[in-house]
Design a protein around this motif. Structure first.
Motif, mmCIF file in Angstrom:
data_model
loop_
_atom_site.group_PDB
_atom_site.id
_atom_site.type_symbol
_atom_site.label_atom_id
_atom_site.label_comp_id
_atom_site.label_asym_id
_atom_site.label_seq_id
_atom_site.Cartn_x
_atom_site.Cartn_y
_atom_site.Cartn_z
ATOM 1 N N HIS A 3 0.820 -1.212 0.000
ATOM 2 C CA HIS A 3 0.000 0.000 0.000
ATOM 3 C C HIS A 3 0.853 1.261 0.000
ATOM 4 O O HIS A 3 0.340 2.349 -0.164
ATOM 5 N N HIS A 43 -9.874 5.426 -6.175
ATOM 6 C CA HIS A 43 -8.713 4.748 -5.594
ATOM 7 C C HIS A 43 -7.958 4.046 -6.717
ATOM 8 O O HIS A 43 -8.552 3.333 -7.521
ATOM 9 N N ALA A 45 -5.243 1.305 -7.503
ATOM 10 C CA ALA A 45 -4.569 0.147 -6.916
ATOM 11 C C ALA A 45 -3.703 -0.496 -7.995
ATOM 12 O O ALA A 45 -4.216 -0.933 -9.028
ATOM 13 N N ASP A 58 -5.266 -10.378 -5.164
ATOM 14 C CA ASP A 58 -5.177 -8.918 -5.059
ATOM 15 C C ASP A 58 -6.527 -8.263 -5.337
ATOM 16 O O ASP A 58 -6.913 -7.299 -4.670
ATOM 17 N N GLU A 62 -8.903 -5.812 -2.974
ATOM 18 C CA GLU A 62 -9.442 -4.500 -3.377
ATOM 19 C C GLU A 62 -10.970 -4.464 -3.283
ATOM 20 O O GLU A 62 -11.539 -3.444 -2.903
ATOM 21 N N THR A 77 -12.765 2.054 -7.650
ATOM 22 C CA THR A 77 -11.359 1.638 -7.672
ATOM 23 C C THR A 77 -10.942 1.289 -9.096
ATOM 24 O O THR A 77 -11.679 0.603 -9.805
ATOM 25 N N PHE A 79 -8.221 -0.903 -10.691
ATOM 26 C CA PHE A 79 -7.291 -1.989 -10.379
ATOM 27 C C PHE A 79 -6.391 -2.164 -11.599
ATOM 28 O O PHE A 79 -6.828 -2.676 -12.630
#
Length: 195
Positions: A3, A43, A45, A58, A62, A77, A79
């Motif tokens: 992170h 977000h 990621a 993963d 998330e 998010t 990803f």
């Protein structure tokens, strides 16, 4: 998945943010994107994994984090998979597994996964069709969306079904040279178009 953001991941995030702001928001490909970007509710990621099993682990992390975070803090998010799934067909195979994971976790009807890829190709389009660029991101990316947010956005945008057609016309007007001029590809290269 770490992170803390290392410099290489920061580049991936910045490339993705530039694409989001210049292409998705700048061309109004998604009328709902600007508000979540402005409110810092997107977000980013980044995973450096490449195998399906590790990527799914993963992705689960998330999805769990998105479920545990208030929408006012994290509405959506991105990803991002900069080191894997470069082949669009392999990416689609992974997308099918990602959707199975979503169902297994009991998130159907809560979240939705949208797919974005540097070599995205609609089923009925030629590989070099500029209209494919509506879903072309700098890196293979899964967009994790909240169904509630989609519902609210659709209510606020009465002609949501017209977005796709509008986007096709926008891309046709822009053309390949206009898309390349946006400079929304991965760092070190132009917007990625098949040659």
């Amino acid at each position: 998945m770490s992170h803390s953001v290392d410099p290489a991941d920061a580049v991936v995030i910045e490339d993705t943010r530039r694409w989001l702001r210049r292409a998705v928001i700048g061309l109004n490909l998604c009328p709902f994107a600007k508000s979540v970007d402005v409110k810092d509710q997107v977000h980013y990621a980044v995973t450096r994994n490449v195998g399906f099993k590790d990527l799914l682990a993963d992705l689960k992390q998330e999805l769990d984090a998105l479920a545990a975070t208030d929408a006012a803090v994290r509405d959506t998010t991105l990803f991002i998979i900069p080191d894997g799934l470069t082949d669009f067909f392999e990416f689609n195979d992974f997308l099918a597994q990602a959707n199975r994971l979503l169902a297994k976790l009991g998130h159907e009807g809560v979240f939705q996964i949208a797919s974005l890829h540097p070599h995205y190709q609609f089923a009925d389009a030629a590989a070099d069709a500029v209209t494919n660029c509506t879903n072309r991101s700098p890196y293979p990316t899964l967009h994790l969306l909240r169904e509630d947010s989609i519902d609210r956005a659709v209510k606020a945008f009465p002609h949501a079904e017209a977005i796709f057609e509008t986007n096709m016309r926008t891309m046709e007007r822009l053309g390949h040279s206009g898309w390349e001029a946006l400079e929304v590809g991965a760092s070190g290269g132009p917007a990625q178009l098949p040659r």
